[in-house]
Design an enzyme around this catalytic site. Structure first.
Site, PDB file in Angstrom:
ATOM      1  N   SER A 165      -4.210 -15.332 -10.731  1.00  0.00           N
ATOM      2  CA  SER A 165      -5.196 -14.430 -10.143  1.00  0.00           C
ATOM      3  C   SER A 165      -6.568 -15.089 -10.088  1.00  0.00           C
ATOM      4  CB  SER A 165      -5.295 -13.148 -10.968  1.00  0.00           C
ATOM      5  OG  SER A 165      -6.318 -12.345 -10.438  1.00  0.00           O
ATOM      6  N   LYS A 183       1.398  -9.731 -13.212  1.00  0.00           N
ATOM      7  CA  LYS A 183       0.444 -10.011 -12.122  1.00  0.00           C
ATOM      8  C   LYS A 183       0.455  -8.857 -11.116  1.00  0.00           C
ATOM      9  CE  LYS A 183      -2.236 -12.300  -9.198  1.00  0.00           C
ATOM     10  NZ  LYS A 183      -1.906 -12.061  -7.850  1.00  0.00           N
ATOM     11  N   HIS A 196      -1.481  -6.092 -12.577  1.00  0.00           N
ATOM     12  CA  HIS A 196      -2.899  -6.486 -12.467  1.00  0.00           C
ATOM     13  C   HIS A 196      -3.437  -6.108 -11.084  1.00  0.00           C
ATOM     14  CE1 HIS A 196      -5.810  -9.294 -10.767  1.00  0.00           C
ATOM     15  NE2 HIS A 196      -6.347  -9.389 -11.960  1.00  0.00           N
ATOM     16  N   ASN A 197      -2.682  -6.460 -10.056  1.00  0.00           N
ATOM     17  CA  ASN A 197      -3.139  -6.157  -8.693  1.00  0.00           C
ATOM     18  C   ASN A 197      -3.194  -4.654  -8.446  1.00  0.00           C
ATOM     19  OD1 ASN A 197      -2.960  -8.926  -8.499  1.00  0.00           O
ATOM     20  ND2 ASN A 197      -2.183  -8.903  -6.423  1.00  0.00           N
ATOM     21  N   GLU A 243      -6.241  -3.430  -9.915  1.00  0.00           N
ATOM     22  CA  GLU A 243      -7.334  -3.884  -9.028  1.00  0.00           C
ATOM     23  C   GLU A 243      -7.524  -2.894  -7.869  1.00  0.00           C
ATOM     24  OE1 GLU A 243      -6.879  -8.073  -7.850  1.00  0.00           O
ATOM     25  OE2 GLU A 243      -7.307  -7.446  -5.802  1.00  0.00           O
TER      26      GLU A 243
END
Ligand code: NBP
Length: 486
Positions: A129, A183, A186-187, A190
């Site tokens: 990232s 990940k 995480h996105n 976000e």
């Protein structure tokens, strides 16, 4: 002959920057390969300082790597990744390591790891990232894969990762697809974080009439406190920007239809499969989808809304304006805590489902630098899991209970004000509804169970007795103990 300790396959923007990052760190010699030779040539010519070992063929590339060979693939996710894996498997040997640093769906990574493992070669899916700049200067890296591959790969990845408080933002997340799974979450977070910030901006703009440049100053101020984060910082930069062509704020000339590349959708789809409410993330994905329906929005533009005078910002004085803005800040903080709490719930559920030993505190630690959601309060998440590794919901950790204590009144006011004013705050509102659902003594799902039993004999449990029950709705409405056939 000099051999490289790390190779990069795929030299578009991410691969080139990652290769340059590797080369800039002491002890690394970097081999590079790209399907189209011209791209390799450009990189090597533009960056002689990197001392790249460039290859025209995949065979030469394999020969340029020291054993165990370690190569990171940075090509378009999907079939290009499969094609490159096949090429590498053909020229690599047992014990070598293939890393996919692209944005792969974690189930693809699980499938690829299984297939590559059969050849004796290690396959590691690593979430990276931080976009282009992170790749060049120091990303947050979330590798999965075997313990064996981590022994070789760990020091190489630590050499290029972002560093916060002396600690590199990389950890061995777990086996096979664990890295790409984390990940993906995480996105998802976000997406929620960005939507919440956008809602805060909209509320302040429409609530106070302040122009974007002044709201930029508010975000800059917020960035000095507990909301300090990369996303708040760049929000101020975007709001400050003036369009050179029209002289108006850039944010006013950007078409308000938001796109997405899919990881938010994957997060929500996965959470639905796992049965984890990630309502903040889901609302953020849906908000982008709604924004991208110009025909529907045009048709609905004349639908009735609240009376113009239904909501006014108190008396419009400086004091009430300041109080309103502070309320929005607190509502943003509270909603953000919920988004992270839900994201970590999804990580826990994924770890359980796929058998990964994921250390939640370590995940918060490696998100502190290099990545898009880097933020001051991630330290608090690490602390919360260090104090209680078995924490059942992040929001119930003492630090976050205190946050809820001091934010929830303002949060409720802001959500109510937004509803009165007809300003859409899907992520603020759904986060509050989730919070109230979570803390409710009794939920109306007892009624849902009753309805399900009525039309489908789906049975229910009772609060006062063990067992499973069914009411004979179309008979005498007595209750029977359900049998297996129900
Ligand atoms: P792209 O996603 O645009 O991919 C371009 C690269 O893929 C080129 O090197 C191209 O080679 C190669 N490629 C393709 Br397309 N098909 C191929 C095939 N069949 N065989 C071999 N190579 C093939 O590059 P990017 O934007 O640098 O992103 C790389 C990865 O990193 C992606 O998975 C992306 O999702 C991920 N990622 C991107 C970002 C970001 O901010 N951009 C952030 C984080 C992760 P060619 O030169 O021969 O066409």
């Amino acid at each position: 002959m000099v051999q490289a300790n790390i190779g990069v396959v795929g030299l578009a923007v991410m691969g080139s920057n990652l290769a340059r990052n590797f080369a800039s760190r002491e002890g690394n010699t970097v081999a590079v390969y790209n399907r189209t030779w011209a791209k390799t040539q450009t990189l090597v010519t533009d960056h002689p300082e990197a001392g790249f070992i460039a290859s025209k063929t995949i065979e030469e590339f394999a020969a340029s790597l020291a054993k165990p060979r370690t190569a990171i693939i940075m090509v378009k996710a999907g079939t290009p990744t499969d094609a490159v894996i096949d090429e590498l498997v053909a020229v690599f040997e047992p014990g070598d390591i293939i890393v996919d640093g692209g944005n792969a769906l974690f189930t693809d990574t699980i499938r690829r790891e299984k297939a590559v493992r059969e050849t004796g070669i290690n396959f590691v899916g690593a979430g990276i990232s931080g976009g282009e700049e992170g790749a060049l200067k120091g990303p947050s890296i979330m590798p999965g894969g075997s313990d064996e591959s981590w022994v070789t790969l760990g020091p190489i990845l630590k050499s290029i990762a972002a560093v916060v408080d002396g600690e590199p933002c990389v950890t061995h997340v777990g086996h096979d697809g664990a890295g790409h799974f984390v990940k993906m979450i995480h996105n998802g977070i976000e997406y929620a974080d960005m939507q919440l910030i956008a809602e805060a901006y909209d509320l302040i703009r429409r609530g106070t009439g302040k122009p974007p440049a002044e709201i930029a100053d508010i975000f800059t101020e917020w960035n000095k406190g507990e909301l300090e984060s990369y996303l708040i910082e760049i929000t101020a930069e975007v709001l400050k920007q003036v369009d050179a062509k029209t002289g108006t704020p850039l944010v006013d000339v950007i078409l308000d239809e938001a796109g997405s590349k899919g990881t938010g959708v994957w997060t929500v789809q996965t959470a639905l499969d796992l049965g984890v409410p990630v309502s903040g993330i889901a609302e953020a994905v849906f908000a982008r989808a709604l924004s991208s329906k110009p025909e529907q929005r045009a048709a609905a533009a004349s639908l009735p809304g609240p009376d113009e005078n239904a909501w006014k910002l108190a008396d419009g004085s400086e004091t009430s304006t300041d109080a309103f803005i502070e309320g929005v800040r607190l509502a943003l903080y509270a909603s953000k805590v919920i988004a992270y709490s839900q994201g970590f719930d999804a990580i826990v559920a994924g770890a359980e489902q796929y058998g990964w030993d994921i250390k939640k505190g370590d995940i918060a630690r490696i998100w502190r630098g290099g990545c898009i959601i880097r933020a001051r309060f991630l330290n608090r998440i690490t602390d919360a899991y260090a104090e209680n590794p078995g924490l059942v919901a992040l929001v119930t950790a003492p630090f976050f209970v205190d946050v809820m204590e001091r934010t929830q009144t303002a949060w409720r006011t802001v959500v109510a004000d937004a509803a009165h004013a007809g300003i859409p705050t899907p992520a603020f509102s759904s986060s509050l509804a989730y919070y109230d659902g979570l803390r409710a003594d009794r939920l109306p799902t007892s009624l849902v169970q009753g309805q399900r039993d009525f039309f489908g004999a789906h049975t229910y449990k009772r609060v006062d007795r063990e067992g499973t029950f069914h009411t004979l709705w179309s008979g005498d409405r007595s209750e029977i103990e359900a049998t297996d056939s129900h």
